[in-house]
Design a protein around this motif. Structure first.
Motif, PDB file in Angstrom:
ATOM      1  N   ARG A 361     -64.617   1.980  16.807  1.00 14.74           N
ATOM      2  CA  ARG A 361     -65.213   2.508  18.050  1.00 14.74           C
ATOM      3  C   ARG A 361     -64.748   3.934  18.338  1.00 14.74           C
ATOM      4  O   ARG A 361     -65.349   4.649  19.128  1.00 14.74           O
ATOM      5  CB  ARG A 361     -64.855   1.595  19.226  1.00 14.74           C
ATOM      6  N   LYS A 362     -63.640   4.367  17.695  1.00 13.65           N
ATOM      7  CA  LYS A 362     -63.100   5.705  17.987  1.00 13.65           C
ATOM      8  C   LYS A 362     -63.670   6.780  17.060  1.00 13.65           C
ATOM      9  O   LYS A 362     -63.349   7.953  17.191  1.00 13.65           O
ATOM     10  CB  LYS A 362     -61.576   5.709  17.792  1.00 13.65           C
ATOM     11  N   ILE A 363     -64.467   6.368  16.074  1.00 15.76           N
ATOM     12  CA  ILE A 363     -64.941   7.330  15.063  1.00 15.76           C
ATOM     13  C   ILE A 363     -65.691   8.494  15.707  1.00 15.76           C
ATOM     14  O   ILE A 363     -66.570   8.286  16.539  1.00 15.76           O
ATOM     15  CB  ILE A 363     -65.864   6.613  14.051  1.00 15.76           C
ATOM     16  N   THR A 364     -65.336   9.720  15.316  1.00 15.01           N
ATOM     17  CA  THR A 364     -66.071  10.894  15.816  1.00 15.01           C
ATOM     18  C   THR A 364     -66.860  11.554  14.685  1.00 15.01           C
ATOM     19  O   THR A 364     -67.792  12.291  14.921  1.00 15.01           O
ATOM     20  CB  THR A 364     -65.107  11.937  16.413  1.00 15.01           C
ATOM     21  N   GLU A 558     -60.485  15.260  14.527  1.00 12.47           N
ATOM     22  CA  GLU A 558     -61.571  14.273  14.357  1.00 12.47           C
ATOM     23  C   GLU A 558     -60.984  12.927  13.919  1.00 12.47           C
ATOM     24  O   GLU A 558     -59.987  12.884  13.200  1.00 12.47           O
ATOM     25  CB  GLU A 558     -62.564  14.747  13.288  1.00 12.47           C
ATOM     26  N   PHE A 559     -61.625  11.841  14.362  1.00  7.87           N
ATOM     27  CA  PHE A 559     -61.256  10.502  13.887  1.00  7.87           C
ATOM     28  C   PHE A 559     -62.281  10.178  12.793  1.00  7.87           C
ATOM     29  O   PHE A 559     -63.459   9.975  13.082  1.00  7.87           O
ATOM     30  CB  PHE A 559     -61.338   9.494  15.036  1.00  7.87           C
ATOM     31  N   VAL A 560     -61.829  10.188  11.542  1.00 11.32           N
ATOM     32  CA  VAL A 560     -62.773  10.243  10.421  1.00 11.32           C
ATOM     33  C   VAL A 560     -62.969   8.902   9.724  1.00 11.32           C
ATOM     34  O   VAL A 560     -62.004   8.241   9.348  1.00 11.32           O
ATOM     35  CB  VAL A 560     -62.280  11.275   9.370  1.00 11.32           C
ATOM     36  N   ALA A 561     -64.246   8.541   9.550  1.00 12.88           N
ATOM     37  CA  ALA A 561     -64.568   7.408   8.677  1.00 12.88           C
ATOM     38  C   ALA A 561     -65.139   8.012   7.404  1.00 12.88           C
ATOM     39  O   ALA A 561     -65.955   8.936   7.452  1.00 12.88           O
ATOM     40  CB  ALA A 561     -65.600   6.508   9.324  1.00 12.88           C
ATOM     41  N   MET A 562     -64.692   7.502   6.266  1.00 12.74           N
ATOM     42  CA  MET A 562     -65.196   8.047   4.994  1.00 12.74           C
ATOM     43  C   MET A 562     -65.897   6.912   4.262  1.00 12.74           C
ATOM     44  O   MET A 562     -65.369   5.801   4.190  1.00 12.74           O
ATOM     45  CB  MET A 562     -63.990   8.549   4.187  1.00 12.74           C
ATOM     46  N   THR A 563     -67.083   7.190   3.748  1.00 14.98           N
ATOM     47  CA  THR A 563     -67.753   6.175   2.949  1.00 14.98           C
ATOM     48  C   THR A 563     -67.762   6.657   1.509  1.00 14.98           C
ATOM     49  O   THR A 563     -68.088   7.811   1.238  1.00 14.98           O
ATOM     50  CB  THR A 563     -69.212   5.984   3.390  1.00 14.98           C
TER      51      THR A 563
END
Length: 675
Positions: A361-364, A558-563
């Motif tokens: 939920r925190k991903i920016t 940034e709060f990073v999600a990486m795919t």
């Protein structure tokens, strides 16, 4: 399996009430037996409570009855003792095991409350001055048993999704032997066995299709709703449902190593794992237990000092303690966890790390590794152009190109062969086949000399580029020469997936920026990034540099999600705040990722983030409800509004506690994934 999940979940609950039931002779494991046990105890206590009510002074006063015979108080005492021991047994043993574990919780509160009530009432039978409250004791135990029975059924509902996953595995398989087929138990299948799957049946084991073709429905495993065509040599997953064709499948894993079992294990361990939200709830539940005991004792002391009799003060104390039970609070998070983890698995989102999932939920910023996630990851023919008289039409050009490329494994060759199949073309024989190092291939096809070459080859040999030649963004072009004259070109591109644009748009709607990360050249990256309206791109990035790019974004806050695909992106996935391994569904061992997506569909990434938010909302709702309920009911139970004639009896207290727990369970059950 459901009982085990419940076992995990309620062990997380501060009440630890699965351990409590271990003393009931069921080992605490057999969930259905536990539900049945509570049901039986409830009915026995119900029958005993009726005479207790009739023999109680209080009820007789209310009903203006006079039921008295010598020794009636001893009959009342015996009936109440039976209720206390038989009905209260689960709570008393639970209290004992909580004390032993130095972890006071729900059972401590209930055990303490009923023991005080029973002890005081017994003393009045044998000479202490005062009113007994056996009837309150009986109704309290009765409602507690009912509450536990109802609540365990609601809890079981939250773990039912996991059971659905387990039930996907058929129990028998048709093993093909030399003398025909034999039905064997699924778990006996070993690697190398050949099995027959009839139309409409479930695939019994992971394997490769050896004969036949059919459409399979894999939606319960991967979330992909469209049936997938499987032909010879393709992988099938245990648990998927066969369509109308018959298949012979060569088993590649025994059932214990199958994808489905790995998923079930993963779901189970994720349901087991404690995340930060859960630890917060545990802490709150522990505090609530301490507050309950202190509030109960304070209530008792205050009423005594105000000059009320012991019976009244005791009744207030017991009610406060019962209402305070942190049951709703203890289950608020585990129920949501159990449901969200199992639901995700059914939609092709495998959660390996609960904390990562709740933090989604925190991903920016979402960083997409282009190939195979936003694009299809394979070349498809995007344009065909003929030049001059050498090739009469596009089909002719593709036919000659295909004849030469049929021998190659290169992605471009694969793209051209797909086009040949699409157009239903037959290929001419090829002789004199040779490779032109780094520049293409040559050979004789259909009696003509054919070369398939790169733009670089044309320049070197001073051949004119055709007038209509221009590259579009992310295309790769090969030129076709027939008898050394330019006959045309075929442009191929890694096509953007149809779902990508919607996915990026949804991220924007949620104020999340999307960035493309790719090893491809700047031109390709820019073209894909523009086409999808992304917020930026990093191009020509080598695998070891991906990590640096992620760090750079994190430095900006940034709060990073990486795919990524989990193999060559491992360091970057580990560096990202949340690593999402994509398209490695069959290989759950995407070690460094917190979350694994079975499909490479970018829409799944969006679903994951939205579902993470929804899950967190449900947890907070449950925690707010569970604490809010206590804030309101404790003062009422203590008798704050006594002068306004508002008083809550222990039995009503028990009803309120049960209702609050069931509300929490129902709210958890309302969690769904929006597709």
């Amino acid at each position: 399996m459901e009982h085990q999940t419940h076992h995990h979940m309620t062990d997380q609950n501060n009440g630890n009430h699965d351990k409590d039931h271990q003393h009931m002779g069921h080992g605490g494991h057999n969930h259905n037996a536990m539900i049945a046990d509570f049901r039986k105890r409830f009915y026995v206590v119900l029958v005993l409570t009726l005479p207790i009510l009739l023999l109680s002074h209080m009820t007789q006063q209310w009903l203006h009855l006079q039921i008295g015979f010598s020794g009636s108080q001893y009959v009342l005492f015996l009936l109440s003792t039976t209720v206390f021991v038989y009905g209260g047994w689960p709570f008393l043993t639970g209290w004992f095991s909580e004390m032993k574990a130095k972890n006071p919780g729900m059972m401590t509160l209930i055990g303490f409350a009923i023991t005080v009530a029973y002890g005081y009432s017994t003393a009045t039978v044998f000479g202490l001055k005062g009113m007994d409250f056996f009837w309150e004791l009986a109704t309290l135990i009765l409602i507690m048993l009912l509450g536990h029975w109802v609540e365990m059924r609601s809890v079981a509902g939250a773990s039912r999704e996991l059971e659905l996953l387990v039930q996907l595995m058929p129990s028998t398989a048709h093993l093909i032997q030399e003398n025909g087929t034999a039905d064997v138990k699924t778990e006996t299948l070993k690697e190398g066995d050949l099995i027959l799957v009839k139309p409409g049946e479930k695939i019994a084991a992971d394997g490769l299709v050896e004969e036949g073709e059919s459409y399979l429905n894999e939606s319960m495993l991967t979330g992909e709703s469209k049936p997938v065509l499987k032909i010879k040599g393709q992988k099938v997953i245990a648990g998927s449902v066969n369509g109308n064709g018959s298949l012979k499948v060569r088993v590649t894993h025994s059932s214990k190593d199958s994808y489905l079992f790995k998923v079930v294990d993963l779901v189970r361990s994720a349901q087991d794992a404690k995340s930060n939200t859960q630890l917060l709830a545990d802490k709150a539940a522990r505090w609530l237990t301490i507050i309950a005991l202190l509030a109960g004792i304070t209530t008792f002391v205050v009423w005594i000092s105000l000059g009320r009799d012991i019976a009244f003060a005791m009744e207030r104390m017991v009610t406060v303690i019962v209402i305070c039970c942190p049951h709703a609070l203890g289950l608020a998070v585990p129920l949501v966890v159990a449901r969200s983890t199992a639901l995700s698995a059914q939609h092709g989102l495998l959660i390996k790390n609960r904390t990562a999932f709740e933090n989604s939920r925190k991903i920016t910023t979402v960083v997409f590794d282009k190939t195979g996630t936003l694009t299809k990851g394979k070349f498809e023919v995007s344009r065909v152009s003929t030049i001059g008289e050498q090739a009469s039409n596009e089909n002719e050009l593709i036919r000659l190109t295909g004849a030469l490329e049929a021998h190659s494994e290169h992605p471009i060759a694969t793209g051209i062969m797909t086009e040949v199949k699409k157009r239903n073309l037959t290929l001419p024989q090829v002789s004199d086949f040779r490779a032109i190092t780094g520049k293409g291939v040559a050979g004789v096809a259909g009696g003509r000399k054919v070369k398939i070459v790169s733009p670089g080859y044309l320049k070197e040999n001073n051949l004119q580029l055709p007038p209509d030649y221009h590259t579009v963004g992310n295309e790769t072009v090969v030129f076709v020469l027939i008898n050394d004259q330019l006959a045309g070109f075929v442009a191929l591109a890694d096509v953007v997936r149809p779902e990508s644009a919607d996915a990026i748009a949804t991220l924007h709607d949620n104020d999340i920026q999307s960035i493309l990360l790719t090893g491809d050249n700047k031109q390709v990256a820019e073209s894909v990034s523009k086409q999808l309206k992304m917020d930026g791109f990093f191009a020509e990035v080598l695998p070891h540099e991906k990590l640096e790019k992620i760090k750079k974004l994190q430095k900006k806050g940034e709060f990073v999600a990486m795919t990524g695909d989990g193999v060559n992106d491992a360091p970057a996935l580990a560096q990202a705040d949340i690593g999402i391994a994509v398209g490695s569904g069959s290989d759950i061992a995407a070690e460094t990722a917190g979350i694994v997506l079975v499909n490479s569909n970018p829409q799944d990434i969006v679903n994951l983030i939205l579902f993470g938010k929804a899950t967190y909302r449900k947890m907070i709702q449950n925690l707010a409800w569970a604490t809010g309920y206590n804030v309101v009911t404790i003062p009422l139970a203590a008798g704050v509004l006594y002068n306004q004639c508002i008083l809550v009896s222990p039995a009503i207290g028990a009803v309120l506690m049960t209702v609050s727990t069931v509300i929490v369970a129902i709210n958890a059950g309302l969690l769904t994934i929006k597709n």
